[in-house]
Design a protein around this motif. Structure first.
Motif, PDB file in Angstrom:
ATOM      1  N   UNK A 110     -25.561  53.982  23.157  1.00 27.53           N
ATOM      2  CA  UNK A 110     -26.257  53.308  22.057  1.00 27.53           C
ATOM      3  C   UNK A 110     -25.389  53.284  20.796  1.00 27.53           C
ATOM      4  N   UNK A 111     -25.545  52.220  20.018  1.00 24.88           N
ATOM      5  CA  UNK A 111     -24.850  52.067  18.746  1.00 24.88           C
ATOM      6  C   UNK A 111     -25.887  51.844  17.659  1.00 24.88           C
ATOM      7  N   UNK A 112     -25.488  52.070  16.417  1.00 22.44           N
ATOM      8  CA  UNK A 112     -26.415  51.900  15.293  1.00 22.44           C
ATOM      9  C   UNK A 112     -25.706  51.317  14.091  1.00 22.44           C
ATOM     10  N   UNK A 113     -26.467  50.601  13.278  1.00 19.53           N
ATOM     11  CA  UNK A 113     -26.022  50.216  11.953  1.00 19.53           C
ATOM     12  C   UNK A 113     -27.160  50.551  10.994  1.00 19.53           C
ATOM     13  N   UNK A 114     -27.192  49.969   9.828  1.00 24.72           N
ATOM     14  CA  UNK A 114     -28.229  50.299   8.841  1.00 24.72           C
ATOM     15  C   UNK A 114     -29.618  49.829   9.259  1.00 24.72           C
ATOM     16  N   UNK A 115     -29.693  48.845  10.168  1.00 25.48           N
ATOM     17  CA  UNK A 115     -30.972  48.242  10.526  1.00 25.48           C
ATOM     18  C   UNK A 115     -31.382  48.530  11.969  1.00 25.48           C
ATOM     19  N   UNK A 116     -30.445  48.548  12.894  1.00 28.72           N
ATOM     20  CA  UNK A 116     -30.749  48.609  14.323  1.00 28.72           C
ATOM     21  C   UNK A 116     -30.089  49.786  15.026  1.00 28.72           C
ATOM     22  N   UNK A 117     -30.707  50.207  16.120  1.00 32.41           N
ATOM     23  CA  UNK A 117     -30.068  50.986  17.172  1.00 32.41           C
ATOM     24  C   UNK A 117     -30.181  50.122  18.412  1.00 32.41           C
ATOM     25  N   UNK A 118     -29.079  49.947  19.162  1.00 33.90           N
ATOM     26  CA  UNK A 118     -29.098  49.046  20.307  1.00 33.90           C
ATOM     27  C   UNK A 118     -28.207  49.560  21.421  1.00 33.90           C
ATOM     28  N   UNK A 119     -28.408  48.998  22.588  1.00 32.11           N
ATOM     29  CA  UNK A 119     -27.659  49.348  23.788  1.00 32.11           C
ATOM     30  C   UNK A 119     -27.473  48.075  24.599  1.00 32.11           C
ATOM     31  N   UNK A 120     -26.267  47.842  25.067  1.00 31.68           N
ATOM     32  CA  UNK A 120     -25.991  46.696  25.926  1.00 31.68           C
ATOM     33  C   UNK A 120     -26.110  47.125  27.386  1.00 31.68           C
ATOM     34  N   UNK A 121     -26.605  46.227  28.209  1.00 26.75           N
ATOM     35  CA  UNK A 121     -26.739  46.534  29.634  1.00 26.75           C
ATOM     36  C   UNK A 121     -26.618  45.261  30.454  1.00 26.75           C
ATOM     37  N   UNK A 122     -26.275  45.439  31.731  1.00 22.19           N
ATOM     38  CA  UNK A 122     -26.231  44.332  32.673  1.00 22.19           C
ATOM     39  C   UNK A 122     -27.451  44.468  33.576  1.00 22.19           C
ATOM     40  N   UNK A 123     -28.246  43.424  33.616  1.00 22.63           N
ATOM     41  CA  UNK A 123     -29.452  43.428  34.433  1.00 22.63           C
ATOM     42  C   UNK A 123     -29.133  43.172  35.897  1.00 22.63           C
ATOM     43  N   UNK A 124     -30.115  43.341  36.758  1.00 19.13           N
ATOM     44  CA  UNK A 124     -29.927  43.104  38.190  1.00 19.13           C
ATOM     45  C   UNK A 124     -29.501  41.659  38.492  1.00 19.13           C
ATOM     46  N   UNK A 125     -29.777  40.743  37.561  1.00 18.32           N
ATOM     47  CA  UNK A 125     -29.375  39.341  37.747  1.00 18.32           C
ATOM     48  C   UNK A 125     -27.911  39.103  37.388  1.00 18.32           C
ATOM     49  N   UNK A 126     -27.223  40.147  36.903  1.00 19.65           N
ATOM     50  CA  UNK A 126     -25.817  40.043  36.548  1.00 19.65           C
ATOM     51  C   UNK A 126     -25.572  39.637  35.103  1.00 19.65           C
ATOM     52  N   UNK A 127     -26.613  39.294  34.368  1.00 23.44           N
ATOM     53  CA  UNK A 127     -26.462  38.892  32.968  1.00 23.44           C
ATOM     54  C   UNK A 127     -26.438  40.101  32.046  1.00 23.44           C
ATOM     55  N   UNK A 128     -25.804  39.940  30.885  1.00 23.21           N
ATOM     56  CA  UNK A 128     -25.723  40.997  29.879  1.00 23.21           C
ATOM     57  C   UNK A 128     -26.836  40.793  28.855  1.00 23.21           C
ATOM     58  N   UNK A 129     -27.505  41.894  28.497  1.00 21.11           N
ATOM     59  CA  UNK A 129     -28.598  41.896  27.533  1.00 21.11           C
ATOM     60  C   UNK A 129     -28.406  43.069  26.578  1.00 21.11           C
ATOM     61  N   UNK A 130     -29.174  43.087  25.510  1.00 16.63           N
ATOM     62  CA  UNK A 130     -29.230  44.227  24.595  1.00 16.63           C
ATOM     63  C   UNK A 130     -30.676  44.664  24.459  1.00 16.63           C
ATOM     64  N   UNK A 131     -30.839  45.954  24.291  1.00 16.56           N
ATOM     65  CA  UNK A 131     -32.133  46.575  24.033  1.00 16.56           C
ATOM     66  C   UNK A 131     -32.002  47.166  22.643  1.00 16.56           C
ATOM     67  N   UNK A 132     -32.950  46.928  21.758  1.00 10.79           N
ATOM     68  CA  UNK A 132     -32.805  47.430  20.405  1.00 10.79           C
ATOM     69  C   UNK A 132     -34.111  47.827  19.762  1.00 10.79           C
ATOM     70  N   UNK A 133     -33.979  48.671  18.757  1.00 11.38           N
ATOM     71  CA  UNK A 133     -35.125  49.059  17.944  1.00 11.38           C
ATOM     72  C   UNK A 133     -34.674  49.095  16.488  1.00 11.38           C
TER      73      UNK A 133
END
Length: 103
Positions: A77-100
């Motif tokens: 996970x990475x963070x900046x002043x606004x978000x914490x996020x994580x990049x991942x590859x889904x079972x479909x092979x595409x790249x996505x991010x999960x964030x809060x």
């Protein structure tokens, strides 16, 4: 003078040397990265052009669910002043991010 994105109903949220974030009237945001930005290079390395970010309230729980569901976590996970996020590859092979949003 408004930017060209105004014709799409978008407002400038912020702009830096190699990134820009636009905000829609409903609060949705679009961030674009240009050459020289580390996420531009990240997308090139992972053969993707668009990386949707899914906003969640319970980041750690969602991260654990992704890992147990077979998603390939791409780094920590990475963070900046606004978000914490994580990049991942889904079972479909595409790249996505999960964030809060950080509070």
């Amino acid at each position: 003078m408004p930017g060209p994105w105004a014709t799409l109903g978008l407002e400038l949220a912020f702009e830096e040397a190699s990134t820009i974030e636009l905000s829609a009237e409903n609060g949705d945001k679009v961030q674009l990265f240009g050459k020289g930005h580390r996420y531009f290079d990240f997308c090139r390395r992972h053969s993707t052009a668009i990386v949707p970010l899914f906003e969640v309230d319970a980041f750690d729980e969602a991260r654990a669910e992704l890992a147990s569901g077979g998603a390939e976590l791409l780094g920590e996970p990475e963070s900046d002043d606004v978000w914490t996020w994580l990049n991942f590859r889904g079972p479909d092979g595409n790249v996505y991010s999960l964030g809060t949003r950080r509070t």
